[in-house]
Scaffold this active site. Structure first.
Site, mmCIF file in Angstrom:
data_model
loop_
_atom_site.group_PDB
_atom_site.id
_atom_site.type_symbol
_atom_site.label_atom_id
_atom_site.label_comp_id
_atom_site.label_asym_id
_atom_site.label_seq_id
_atom_site.Cartn_x
_atom_site.Cartn_y
_atom_site.Cartn_z
ATOM 1 N N ASP A 1 28.757 -37.996 13.635
ATOM 2 C CA ASP A 1 29.704 -39.085 13.877
ATOM 3 C C ASP A 1 29.888 -39.408 15.357
ATOM 4 O OD1 ASP A 1 30.119 -39.180 11.117
ATOM 5 O OD2 ASP A 1 31.707 -37.670 11.240
ATOM 6 N N LYS B 1 25.917 -42.742 16.366
ATOM 7 C CA LYS B 1 24.464 -42.983 16.293
ATOM 8 C C LYS B 1 24.164 -44.382 15.758
ATOM 9 C CE LYS B 1 24.110 -39.337 13.675
ATOM 10 N NZ LYS B 1 25.447 -38.735 13.819
ATOM 11 N N GLY C 1 27.182 -41.323 7.404
ATOM 12 C CA GLY C 1 27.975 -42.552 7.379
ATOM 13 C C GLY C 1 27.930 -43.156 8.761
ATOM 14 N N HIS C 2 27.305 -44.320 8.879
ATOM 15 C CA HIS C 2 27.131 -44.942 10.187
ATOM 16 C C HIS C 2 27.856 -46.283 10.186
ATOM 17 C CE1 HIS C 2 23.128 -42.486 10.399
ATOM 18 N NE2 HIS C 2 24.200 -41.725 10.454
ATOM 19 N N THR C 3 28.829 -46.427 11.078
ATOM 20 C CA THR C 3 29.619 -47.655 11.133
ATOM 21 C C THR C 3 29.151 -48.533 12.282
ATOM 22 O OG1 THR C 3 31.511 -46.487 10.220
ATOM 23 C CG2 THR C 3 31.969 -48.568 11.319
ATOM 24 N N ARG D 1 38.903 -36.091 10.840
ATOM 25 C CA ARG D 1 37.994 -35.240 11.609
ATOM 26 C C ARG D 1 38.805 -34.348 12.535
ATOM 27 N NH1 ARG D 1 34.622 -40.557 13.129
ATOM 28 N NH2 ARG D 1 33.429 -40.803 11.219
ATOM 29 N N THR E 1 33.544 -41.400 7.582
ATOM 30 C CA THR E 1 33.104 -42.651 6.955
ATOM 31 C C THR E 1 32.789 -42.413 5.481
ATOM 32 O OG1 THR E 1 31.984 -43.027 9.053
ATOM 33 C CG2 THR E 1 31.508 -44.586 7.315
ATOM 34 N N VAL E 2 32.262 -41.236 5.165
ATOM 35 C CA VAL E 2 31.792 -40.959 3.813
ATOM 36 C C VAL E 2 32.932 -40.464 2.920
ATOM 37 C CG1 VAL E 2 30.281 -39.449 2.455
ATOM 38 C CG2 VAL E 2 29.434 -40.494 4.555
ATOM 39 N N GLN F 1 23.418 -36.827 10.943
ATOM 40 C CA GLN F 1 24.059 -35.555 11.294
ATOM 41 C C GLN F 1 23.779 -35.227 12.776
ATOM 42 O OE1 GLN F 1 22.059 -35.363 8.017
ATOM 43 N NE2 GLN F 1 23.889 -36.392 7.368
ATOM 44 N N THR G 1 24.319 -28.693 7.574
ATOM 45 C CA THR G 1 23.734 -29.454 6.489
ATOM 46 C C THR G 1 22.395 -28.796 6.139
ATOM 47 O OG1 THR G 1 23.270 -31.682 5.662
ATOM 48 C CG2 THR G 1 22.556 -31.196 7.930
ATOM 49 N N SER H 1 28.912 -45.786 26.078
ATOM 50 C CA SER H 1 29.491 -46.707 25.107
ATOM 51 C C SER H 1 30.997 -46.733 25.315
ATOM 52 C CB SER H 1 29.134 -46.237 23.697
ATOM 53 O OG SER H 1 29.858 -46.967 22.741
#
Ligand code: GDP
Ligand code: IMO
Ligand code: MG
Length: 429
Positions: A13, A16, A40-42, A304, A298-299, A223, A238, A412
């Site tokens: 998270d 990416k 989960g990529h937002t 977090r 996200t998932v 991940q 994972t 960013s």
């Protein structure tokens, strides 16, 4: 030709998806090589927010997306995601999406086993996403998994289901969970076949052609290094290798052509699920980071865990992951803090370590050793050039570069695509 491989440098998270979307404007193909819909990529583009799990993030830019053989594909989740992004106006067709014919399928029984095992672990649970990722990878190495190409062969499916059910129904019954019926699974798989098979091909061939034609390929990791099954905080990891080297195996691609390895790291640190997190904050600052950073999975929607930037950990990720440059994300979330701490090593039962050792008890006992830097009163939010950054923010970034022994090549400063400062173009190597 220069390709770029993007991987997470912390516990996932890191942003990416945002970075891959930003870089994808200059890529021809975007390739996922491991993980599954645990990711989960937002992506925030104008007033649209896209949440991608299995689809490569380049699709939002209309770039050809490839799901490599190293990905575990839940056909139901994939088709639902395709429907979802189509409803948002994206085009997903065999012209824009290709799936490795030898990718592994996740079946409903994998999720059932994942969740039943987590429940049985109780307090010692890993905190998985419950999506069957681990059990599917286990079946792959046990040589009994169903692959995308099997959808074209009903007899193969039938034979493999017999073997799978013999194994998994025994386990499910032992765990006190519901077992699965062969015919229902077979019917389901055969129903998916006409929707999945048009995307299937030997993607290694397309990638080889693209490489020889000098096309730019962007490999999109899911991940992160600290969740890598070998190099992460095992067993709280994972079930795939998340390091850049796996992009070659997970796509069937020349290791020598993976290009510039870009690691993504937040300006602080977060983790979902259980496991060691030496620089975790249980105080007001931790809560503030979580709120300002909207740190919810996200998932799974789980909050977090938040903490200070761990330079010892990211330095380790740089070394084992082969990271050549870092994208530091979410620096805007640190705006307004009086002082900032950076973890530079660990005290483990009175001994100083500059890295996190592998043993479980040692990891759990690791106490962070901090260096303190001044915060900044100005704002970094949405900054699009280095000149807009407060001096203390630049000092923070520079100090981190020294500690992790890698340059920060992009910064960013917000969730929007263009809230990005480029120090060095990763496609230039
Ligand atoms: P991924 O799994 O690594 O792709 O990351 P996620 O998408 O799960 O989580 C990152 C979150 O942070 C997303 O909601 C992004 O929109 C957001 N994000 C990414 N970069 C920045 C940034 O620089 N600043 C802020 N405030 N949010 C960001
Ligand atoms: P992205 O790509 C953050 C974590 C889970 C759990 C552990 C194992 O969005 O960065 P799994 O379901 O994979 O067996 O769970 O890994 N995890 C992630 N954490 N971001 C992710 O993906 C993750 N994918 C898995 O929370 O601790
Ligand atoms: Mg994520």
């Amino acid at each position: 030709m220069a390709n770029v491989t993007v991987i997470g440098a912390q516990w996932g998270d890191e942003g990416k998806g945002k970075v891959v979307d930003w870089l994808a404007s200059r890529a021809d193909l975007v390739v996922r090589f491991q993980g599954g819909h645990n990711a989960g990529h937002t992506l925030v583009v104008g007033n649209q927010t896209y949440k991608l799990s299995l689809l490569p993030s380049g699709l939002v830019r209309g770039k050809m997306g490839i799901i490599g053989n190293g990905v575990v594909v839940d056909p139901e989740a994939l088709l639902a995601e395709i429907d979802r992004v189509r409803a948002q106006g994206l085009t997903v067709s065999p012209e824009t999406l290709r799936i490795a014919e030898n990718a592994i399928l996740i079946l409903p029984l994998h999720g059932a086993i994942d969740r039943a095992r987590e429940a049985a672990r109780g307090e010692r649970k890993i905190g998985t996403t419950g999506r069957g990722i681990g059990p599917a990878y286990e079946d792959k190495v046990a040589r009994r998994a169903i692959r995308v190409c099997d959808l074209a062969e009903p007899e193969t499916l039938s034979m493999k289901l017999d073997e799978l059910l013999l194994h998994h129904n025994t386990l499910l019954a032992g765990l006190g969970a519901e077992t699965f019926e062969k015919q229902a699974l077979l019917d389901q798989l055969l129903a998916y076949a006409p929707r999945i098979l048009p995307f299937a091909e030997p993607v290694w061939e397309r990638l080889d052609e693209a490489r020889r034609a000098g096309k730019r390929i962007l490999f999109e990791g899911a991940q992160a290094v600290m969740l890598d099954v070998d190099h992460g905080t095992y067993p709280f990891v994972t079930s795939s290798n998340t390091v850049a080297a796996n992009a070659a195996t997970g796509a069937g691609f020349a290791p020598s052509a993976l290009g510039f390895v870009l690691g993504i790291a937040k300006a602080y640190c977060t983790r979902v699920g259980s496991g060691p997190f030496p620089s975790e904050l249980h105080d007001e600052i931790g809560r503030r980071l979580g709120e300002r950073g909207r740190e919810f999975g996200t998932v799974t929607g789980r909050p977090r865990r938040c903490g200070w930037f761990d330079a010892a950990l990211v330095r380790q990720a740089v070394k084992v992951g082969g990271i050549q440059g870092i994208v530091m994300t979410k620096i805007d979330i640190l705006d307004g803090l009086d002082e900032l701490k950076i973890c530079v090593g660990y005290d483990i039962n009175g001994t100083r370590f500059s890295h996190l050792p592998a043993a479980m008890q040692a990891q759990a006992a690791a106490k962070p050793i901090y260096e303190t830097l001044p915060g900044w009163s100005g704002s970094t939010m949405g900054a699009r050039s280095y000149a807009e950054l407060p001096a203390e923010a630049i000092k923070y970034v520079r100090r981190i570069e020294e500690l992790i022994e890698a340059p920060v090549t992009l910064l960013s400063t917000g969730p929007e695509r263009e809230d990005t400062i480029m120090m060095r173009d990763p496609f230039e190597g």
